[in-house]
Design a protein around this motif. Sequence first.
Motif, PDB file in Angstrom:
ATOM      1  N   VAL A 303      71.565  69.337 -97.428  1.00 38.68           N
ATOM      2  CA  VAL A 303      70.888  68.056 -97.244  1.00 38.68           C
ATOM      3  C   VAL A 303      69.429  68.435 -97.016  1.00 38.68           C
ATOM      4  CG1 VAL A 303      70.701  65.985 -95.809  1.00 38.68           C
ATOM      5  CG2 VAL A 303      72.951  67.043 -96.158  1.00 38.68           C
ATOM      6  N   ALA A 304      68.501  67.807 -97.758  1.00 33.95           N
ATOM      7  CA  ALA A 304      67.109  68.276 -97.692  1.00 33.95           C
ATOM      8  C   ALA A 304      66.357  67.700 -96.494  1.00 33.95           C
ATOM      9  CB  ALA A 304      66.393  67.951 -98.997  1.00 33.95           C
ATOM     10  N   PHE A 305      66.853  68.025 -95.299  1.00 30.00           N
ATOM     11  CA  PHE A 305      66.128  67.656 -94.078  1.00 30.00           C
ATOM     12  C   PHE A 305      64.755  68.324 -94.093  1.00 30.00           C
ATOM     13  CE2 PHE A 305      70.154  66.396 -92.181  1.00 30.00           C
ATOM     14  CZ  PHE A 305      69.779  65.467 -91.229  1.00 30.00           C
ATOM     15  N   PRO A 306      63.742  67.703 -93.464  1.00 28.39           N
ATOM     16  CA  PRO A 306      62.499  68.450 -93.266  1.00 28.39           C
ATOM     17  C   PRO A 306      62.827  69.732 -92.518  1.00 28.39           C
ATOM     18  CG  PRO A 306      62.293  66.183 -92.446  1.00 28.39           C
ATOM     19  CD  PRO A 306      63.731  66.386 -92.824  1.00 28.39           C
ATOM     20  N   GLN A 307      62.101  70.802 -92.811  1.00 25.99           N
ATOM     21  CA  GLN A 307      62.325  72.070 -92.110  1.00 25.99           C
ATOM     22  C   GLN A 307      61.226  72.219 -91.054  1.00 25.99           C
ATOM     23  OE1 GLN A 307      64.640  74.650 -92.241  1.00 25.99           O
ATOM     24  NE2 GLN A 307      63.431  75.682 -90.673  1.00 25.99           N
ATOM     25  N   ARG A 356      64.943  60.622 -84.677  1.00 23.20           N
ATOM     26  CA  ARG A 356      65.767  59.409 -84.594  1.00 23.20           C
ATOM     27  C   ARG A 356      67.016  59.556 -85.459  1.00 23.20           C
ATOM     28  NH1 ARG A 356      63.669  54.206 -85.993  1.00 23.20           N
ATOM     29  NH2 ARG A 356      63.573  55.166 -88.038  1.00 23.20           N
ATOM     30  N   VAL A 357      68.137  59.010 -84.979  1.00 24.28           N
ATOM     31  CA  VAL A 357      69.379  59.041 -85.765  1.00 24.28           C
ATOM     32  C   VAL A 357      69.146  58.364 -87.117  1.00 24.28           C
ATOM     33  CG1 VAL A 357      71.767  58.215 -85.876  1.00 24.28           C
ATOM     34  CG2 VAL A 357      70.854  59.086 -83.731  1.00 24.28           C
ATOM     35  N   GLU A 358      68.384  57.265 -87.107  1.00 25.08           N
ATOM     36  CA  GLU A 358      68.105  56.545 -88.357  1.00 25.08           C
ATOM     37  C   GLU A 358      67.448  57.487 -89.377  1.00 25.08           C
ATOM     38  OE1 GLU A 358      67.663  55.398 -85.367  1.00 25.08           O
ATOM     39  OE2 GLU A 358      68.526  53.390 -85.257  1.00 25.08           O
ATOM     40  N   ASP A 359      66.477  58.298 -88.907  1.00 21.91           N
ATOM     41  CA  ASP A 359      65.798  59.213 -89.826  1.00 21.91           C
ATOM     42  C   ASP A 359      66.739  60.327 -90.293  1.00 21.91           C
ATOM     43  OD1 ASP A 359      63.451  57.768 -89.816  1.00 21.91           O
ATOM     44  OD2 ASP A 359      62.590  58.900 -88.147  1.00 21.91           O
ATOM     45  N   ALA A 360      67.650  60.728 -89.411  1.00 24.98           N
ATOM     46  CA  ALA A 360      68.636  61.742 -89.836  1.00 24.98           C
ATOM     47  C   ALA A 360      69.468  61.188 -90.988  1.00 24.98           C
ATOM     48  CB  ALA A 360      69.531  62.141 -88.660  1.00 24.98           C
ATOM     49  N   HIS A 364      69.300  62.073 -95.827  1.00 27.62           N
ATOM     50  CA  HIS A 364      70.344  62.339 -96.821  1.00 27.62           C
ATOM     51  C   HIS A 364      70.024  61.770 -98.197  1.00 27.62           C
ATOM     52  CE1 HIS A 364      72.552  63.083 -93.103  1.00 27.62           C
ATOM     53  NE2 HIS A 364      73.558  63.575 -93.779  1.00 27.62           N
ATOM     54  N   PHE A 365      69.246  60.674 -98.260  1.00 28.23           N
ATOM     55  CA  PHE A 365      69.028  60.063 -99.580  1.00 28.23           C
ATOM     56  C   PHE A 365      67.563  59.860 -99.926  1.00 28.23           C
ATOM     57  CE2 PHE A 365      69.611  56.606 -96.567  1.00 28.23           C
ATOM     58  CZ  PHE A 365      68.570  55.748 -96.876  1.00 28.23           C
ATOM     59  N   GLU A 394      74.963  67.321-104.290  1.00 21.12           N
ATOM     60  CA  GLU A 394      75.946  66.938-103.270  1.00 21.12           C
ATOM     61  C   GLU A 394      76.320  65.461-103.453  1.00 21.12           C
ATOM     62  OE1 GLU A 394      77.369  68.808-101.089  1.00 21.12           O
ATOM     63  OE2 GLU A 394      76.070  70.559-100.805  1.00 21.12           O
ATOM     64  N   PRO A 395      77.507  65.101-102.998  1.00 19.53           N
ATOM     65  CA  PRO A 395      77.912  63.677-103.104  1.00 19.53           C
ATOM     66  C   PRO A 395      77.223  62.829-102.041  1.00 19.53           C
ATOM     67  CG  PRO A 395      79.620  64.924-102.014  1.00 19.53           C
ATOM     68  CD  PRO A 395      78.554  65.924-102.386  1.00 19.53           C
ATOM     69  N   LEU A 396      75.899  62.839-102.023  1.00 19.14           N
ATOM     70  CA  LEU A 396      75.157  62.104-100.999  1.00 19.14           C
ATOM     71  C   LEU A 396      75.012  60.639-101.387  1.00 19.14           C
ATOM     72  CD1 LEU A 396      72.515  64.879-100.293  1.00 19.14           C
ATOM     73  CD2 LEU A 396      74.155  63.961 -98.638  1.00 19.14           C
ATOM     74  N   PRO A 397      74.774  59.779-100.388  1.00 19.58           N
ATOM     75  CA  PRO A 397      74.646  58.351-100.708  1.00 19.58           C
ATOM     76  C   PRO A 397      73.411  58.087-101.543  1.00 19.58           C
ATOM     77  CG  PRO A 397      74.010  58.782 -98.427  1.00 19.58           C
ATOM     78  CD  PRO A 397      74.595  60.050 -98.957  1.00 19.58           C
ATOM     79  N   SER A 398      73.453  57.058-102.356  1.00 21.52           N
ATOM     80  CA  SER A 398      72.217  56.617-102.994  1.00 21.52           C
ATOM     81  C   SER A 398      71.537  55.656-102.016  1.00 21.52           C
ATOM     82  CB  SER A 398      72.514  55.964-104.334  1.00 21.52           C
ATOM     83  OG  SER A 398      73.515  55.004-104.174  1.00 21.52           O
TER      84      SER A 398
END
Length: 421
Positions: A303-307, A356-360, A364-365, A394-398
Amino acid sequence: MKSVSNATLLSAALFLTACDAPPSDGSQASAEPATDTMRMAALRDAAIASGFVRAEALAIPVDPARRDAGRLIFASTKMSLNQSISCRDCHLNEFGSTDGLPNAVGAGAVGHGAARMANSEGPILPRNVLPFWGRGSKGFTTFFWDGKVSVEDGKVVSQFGDRAPSGDPMVVAAHLPSVELREMIADTPTVRDTLVTEDVDAARTVQDELARRFADDAEIGPRLAAAYRLPAGKLAFGHVADALAAFIRDEFRIRPTRLEAFVFDRGQISRTELAGGLLFYGRGRCSFCHSGPYFSDFDFHAVAFPQAGFGKNGFGIDEGRYNVTLDPADRFRFRTPPLYNLSSTGPYSHSGSVVRVEDAIIAHFDPLRLIDTKDMSIRERADLYSRLGPASREPLPSALTDAEVRSIAAFLRMLDFKGPS
Ligand code: HEC
Ligand code: HEC
């Protein structure tokens, strides 16, 4: 935990797609109790199909004497070679068994939380501290962000190779922090010269010394000896790690949540939570990976989270699972994190880059929304491009709308519970 077949998930997902049209009254976020019994039944079925069970079904009982000895060891700085840091310095109750920081600060720092960060004496570790909820309970077999302790074909796989100190992955995981350079071992020239990190024999030397300290400790020694019915002289590091494991397994066991009350006891759910839950198991695709009783498939995904921070591989790069398997296909993959008690375990992701959970969820998308690419160095941008590729497979959400993201976050808060304080 891969027992739930994809076919079951898929059929549940298809059914839920039909269900997740907006509620008939068109209302958006609402704390009002939901009344749509068909949609409520669909959510209950989807949660169960994805492997959700009652908290009590997951607990593994522990020996109270071993757990109590483990509690003292957990808080003792004798666990670090230079006696400067305890497990509790990074795994704190006030932050849901994490440290509230993006990246942990290792041996040498003082204080907790932000104060620990402000003190520049300690080395900043490359990863976000993981919480302990459910660790060591039934079916929880894969440890650390990159799964460096796991179980394959009934055998524990770890850096100990054939010499795994236990057949219990929780006990093996409890062996590692005390010999992790910079985490609990200060990085000094002497240490560098005499101990090579991740070398099994060097680890033994350190741990023999730690075991002797605990055996000699006026309070811990006698308790540990009694718990294992051994004379103090016969105590080894295996007993220390086993006691730590018993403590973590019991203290941080999953407790009943509001989701449990809703699914199994006809408890209430708000309209927003219901909408979020249907998205979680349906169009949001979350349960493709966040499945099973811990909301993790215990598999590895990109998942391409910011690093953030220096990164396990340096220069702001963390290749995740690749560090363990050296299989190029595993680059940038991380263990799907369990989702209990998110309200107290932030910041999120392997490098703690998101607050924030919202940003997490958005990561994903729509990861680029969270990253200011203009301020990045060329190297950081290159790293980002290389992580977007694996994530795109990955089967990530659109795309989800902001309201949908908020409703999923509300649903996830149903997994909060009160642990030890
Ligand atoms: C300097 C801070 C620090 C200290 C001290 C520390 N930890 Fe951790 N702990 C971390 C970080 C960071 C991670 C995540 C590392 C990773 O996955 O690469 C972690 C992860 C873990 C995990 C894995 C949890 C999971 O979800 O798989 C266990 C178990 C654990 N620690 C136990 C301990 C024990 C036991 C001690 C004391 C012997 C301890 N830790 C001391 C920072 C710390
Ligand atoms: C393809 C598998 C996959 C899917 C689908 C997926 N996730 Fe994740 N999720 C992950 C992985 C892997 C991470 C950790 C990535 C990292 O740290 O680099 C993660 C991280 C998270 C986190 C941060 C948790 C923490 O403790 O740091 C949250 C919250 C989360 N996911 C929620 C969701 C939600 C909600 C959905 C659905 C909209 C979703 N995920 C869909 C695999 C997935």
